[in-house]
Scaffold this motif. Sequence first.
Motif, mmCIF file in Angstrom:
data_model
loop_
_atom_site.group_PDB
_atom_site.id
_atom_site.type_symbol
_atom_site.label_atom_id
_atom_site.label_comp_id
_atom_site.label_asym_id
_atom_site.label_seq_id
_atom_site.Cartn_x
_atom_site.Cartn_y
_atom_site.Cartn_z
ATOM 1 N N LEU A 110 48.732 48.506 39.595
ATOM 2 C CA LEU A 110 48.094 48.206 38.415
ATOM 3 C C LEU A 110 49.485 47.066 38.917
ATOM 4 N N ILE A 111 50.102 47.157 39.301
ATOM 5 C CA ILE A 111 50.942 45.383 39.271
ATOM 6 C C ILE A 111 49.677 44.472 39.774
ATOM 7 N N ALA A 112 48.813 44.723 40.631
ATOM 8 C CA ALA A 112 47.906 43.626 41.493
ATOM 9 C C ALA A 112 47.034 43.291 40.928
ATOM 10 N N THR A 113 46.230 44.166 40.188
ATOM 11 C CA THR A 113 45.705 43.905 39.043
ATOM 12 C C THR A 113 45.884 42.956 38.383
ATOM 13 N N SER A 114 46.496 43.456 37.454
ATOM 14 C CA SER A 114 47.322 42.658 36.391
ATOM 15 C C SER A 114 47.463 41.916 36.383
ATOM 16 N N SER A 115 47.894 41.134 38.145
ATOM 17 C CA SER A 115 47.828 39.719 37.871
ATOM 18 C C SER A 115 47.139 39.512 37.642
ATOM 19 N N ILE A 116 45.651 39.525 37.843
ATOM 20 C CA ILE A 116 45.206 38.918 38.017
ATOM 21 C C ILE A 116 44.665 38.008 36.539
ATOM 22 N N PHE A 117 44.763 39.890 35.829
ATOM 23 C CA PHE A 117 44.203 39.306 34.766
ATOM 24 C C PHE A 117 46.090 38.825 34.147
ATOM 25 N N GLY A 118 46.792 38.475 34.611
ATOM 26 C CA GLY A 118 47.341 37.942 33.882
ATOM 27 C C GLY A 118 46.744 35.944 34.198
ATOM 28 N N TYR A 119 46.764 35.972 35.449
ATOM 29 C CA TYR A 119 46.299 34.692 36.031
ATOM 30 C C TYR A 119 45.343 34.113 34.546
ATOM 31 N N CYS A 120 44.061 34.827 34.630
ATOM 32 C CA CYS A 120 43.378 34.676 33.700
ATOM 33 C C CYS A 120 43.821 34.367 31.906
ATOM 34 N N LEU A 121 44.531 35.057 31.682
ATOM 35 C CA LEU A 121 45.673 34.620 30.806
ATOM 36 C C LEU A 121 45.981 33.562 30.139
ATOM 37 N N THR A 122 46.561 33.006 31.859
ATOM 38 C CA THR A 122 47.670 31.805 32.173
ATOM 39 C C THR A 122 46.254 30.592 32.099
ATOM 40 N N ARG A 123 45.453 30.615 32.732
ATOM 41 C CA ARG A 123 44.690 29.982 32.496
ATOM 42 C C ARG A 123 43.504 29.217 31.616
ATOM 43 N N LEU A 124 43.721 29.977 30.995
ATOM 44 C CA LEU A 124 42.662 29.959 29.635
ATOM 45 C C LEU A 124 44.345 29.783 28.198
ATOM 46 N N HIS A 125 45.640 30.062 29.259
ATOM 47 C CA HIS A 125 46.189 28.879 27.492
ATOM 48 C C HIS A 125 46.532 30.179 26.912
ATOM 49 N N VAL A 126 45.693 31.477 26.679
ATOM 50 C CA VAL A 126 45.684 32.744 25.485
ATOM 51 C C VAL A 126 47.021 32.813 25.355
ATOM 52 N N PRO A 127 48.089 32.836 26.456
ATOM 53 C CA PRO A 127 50.073 32.622 25.720
ATOM 54 C C PRO A 127 50.201 32.006 24.382
ATOM 55 N N GLU A 128 49.828 31.212 24.706
ATOM 56 C CA GLU A 128 50.260 29.691 23.781
ATOM 57 C C GLU A 128 49.038 30.248 22.094
ATOM 58 N N LEU A 129 47.451 29.982 22.842
ATOM 59 C CA LEU A 129 47.052 30.508 21.471
ATOM 60 C C LEU A 129 47.562 31.562 20.510
ATOM 61 N N ALA A 130 47.712 33.238 21.629
ATOM 62 C CA ALA A 130 47.919 33.870 20.672
ATOM 63 C C ALA A 130 49.723 33.131 20.063
ATOM 64 N N MET A 173 30.493 27.238 21.346
ATOM 65 C CA MET A 173 31.349 27.827 21.442
ATOM 66 C C MET A 173 31.745 27.401 23.161
ATOM 67 N N SER A 174 33.415 26.313 23.001
ATOM 68 C CA SER A 174 33.475 25.848 24.571
ATOM 69 C C SER A 174 33.868 26.636 25.805
ATOM 70 N N PRO A 175 33.219 26.309 27.181
ATOM 71 C CA PRO A 175 32.880 27.327 28.169
ATOM 72 C C PRO A 175 34.787 28.298 27.780
ATOM 73 N N ASP A 176 36.163 27.469 27.858
ATOM 74 C CA ASP A 176 37.027 28.984 28.250
ATOM 75 C C ASP A 176 36.925 30.038 26.723
ATOM 76 N N SER A 177 37.055 29.394 25.846
ATOM 77 C CA SER A 177 36.852 29.811 24.990
ATOM 78 C C SER A 177 35.455 31.566 25.208
ATOM 79 N N PHE A 178 34.747 31.124 25.806
ATOM 80 C CA PHE A 178 33.938 32.373 26.068
ATOM 81 C C PHE A 178 34.420 33.257 27.224
ATOM 82 N N ALA A 179 35.152 32.126 28.243
ATOM 83 C CA ALA A 179 35.694 33.233 28.844
ATOM 84 C C ALA A 179 37.214 34.100 28.171
ATOM 85 N N ILE A 180 37.761 33.866 27.702
ATOM 86 C CA ILE A 180 38.329 34.372 26.962
ATOM 87 C C ILE A 180 37.818 35.620 25.771
ATOM 88 N N VAL A 181 36.157 35.045 25.274
ATOM 89 C CA VAL A 181 36.007 36.138 24.761
ATOM 90 C C VAL A 181 34.999 37.536 25.776
#
Length: 430
Positions: free
Chosen positions: A286-306, A1-9
Motif C-alpha cells: 500500500l505504501i509503495a503504490t500510494s507513493s506512485i499515486f502521490g507522485y501523480c497528484l503532486t506532478r499535476l498540482h492536485v493538492p493546490e487545486l483541491a 481540456m488541457s493535457p493536465d486536466s485530462f490526466a487528473i480526470v
Amino acid sequence: MSPDSFAIVVLLASFFIMIFLRFPIAYAVALASVLCLLSQGLPLTTICQQMVKGISSFSLMAVPFFIVMGCLMGTGGISEKLIALANACVGWMRGGMAMVNIVASYFFGGISGSAAADTASLGSILIPMMVDQGYDGDFSTAVTITSSCEGLLVPPSHNMVIYATTAGGISVGSLFLAGYIPGALLAASLMVGSYIISVKRNYPKGEKFSMRNLMKQFSVSFWALAAVLIVVVGVVGGMFTATESAAIAVIYSLIVSVYIYKGLDWKGVWRVLGDCVDTLSIVLILIATSSIFGYCLTRLHVPELAANAITGLTTNPILLALLLNLILLVLGCIMDMAPIILIATPILLPIATSIGIDPIQFGIIVVLNCGIGLLTPPVGAVLFIGSAVAKLPMEKVVKATLPFYLCMIVTLLLITFIPAISLWLPQMLG
C-alpha cells in the motif's frame, strides 16, 4: 481540456470507479496511476522508481517492528492479564464489563496499535463473557469495536509513523505523546455512553473495588505495559529513534511472551512471524503504490487545486475544519486507513495549517477519522471482524453502534476545536 486536466480526470475517475467495483485498494491505486502516466506519455519506469522511493525511508522501518511487537504481545498470553487489570480498575461500575472492555482496549491498544488486532483478540474473550453475564450480544460487539479505535491513538501506533513520514518533518515522539489524552478522552466518552445504556437496560455491576486486587493485577500486567514505556520514553527522551525503540521493543516482547508469561513457545513464535509477514506485505505494498499515486497528484498540482477549491467554498475556519472532517469521514467509508493517510495527507494538511490547525493535532484528527471509518460500511474492516467474532449480522451490529458513533463524533469535534487536548502533553515535555 488541457493535457493536465485530462490526466487528473483519468487518475481520479479510474481510481473511484475501481473502488466502487471493490478492487483491492492497492490495485486501484496502482492501476489508476499507470493509466495516468500513460495518458501523459511518461515512461512506466517511473512506477518502479516511485515505489522504491516510497518505501526507502528510515522512519518507515519502524512500522514492521511495531507490527511484530503487537503480534508477539497480542498472542503471548497478555490479553487475559490486561482484562483482569481493567476489571480491577472499573469492573465495579454499572455495566462493569462494558467499562472493562473499554479500559482493556486502552491498555491493549498501547501494545498492539491495531484496532483489528484489538477486536479479534479481546473480542473473542470479552464478547462471550459479556453475553454470559446478561449483556446483549449486539451491545457487547458495539462496545468492542468502538473501543478498539483507542489503540490507533495510543502509542506506539504504526499509523502515526506513516502519517509522520507522509507529512514530512513531523516528530514521531510528539505524535506519540499527542495521542494519550485524545485516546483517554475517547475512552471516557464511550464509558459515558455505555453507562447510560447500562443504567437504562439494568446491566449488572461487578465486584466491589479493591485496592489490593488492583495492585496485584498491576504487578502481573506490568511486564506487558513496560513495552509501551520502552518505546515512548526512549523516543521522547531522545535515547532512541522510533525505529531503534521499535526494534528493542520487539526483543523485549519476545522475552516477555516466551519466558515471563510463557504464552508462546518457539514454534508459536515462528507462526506469529509468518502472520506478521502477511500483514507487513499488505502495508508495504500500500505504501509503495500510494507513493506512485502521490507522485501523480503532486506532478499535476492536485493538492493546490483541491486547496483552492475547498477554501473557495468558504473562508470560515470553523466550517473549513468541519469540511475537512467530513471529507475524511467519507473517505473512511470507502477506503482503508493507510491509503487515506498516504493519499489525503498531502492534499488536506496545507488546508489544515492555513486555518491554524497544528500538523500534530491534524495527525490525531486524521487517525480518529480513519478509525471511525473502520467501523462504517461498506469497507469497515473492524466492523466485519466484530460481526464475525460475535456471529451477528452486520446490520444488527451497526444499529447497536449508532449511540457510540455519536460519542466518537463528539470526541472528534473536541479534538478538532480544542488544540490543547492534543498539544498540551507534547508542549509540556518540549
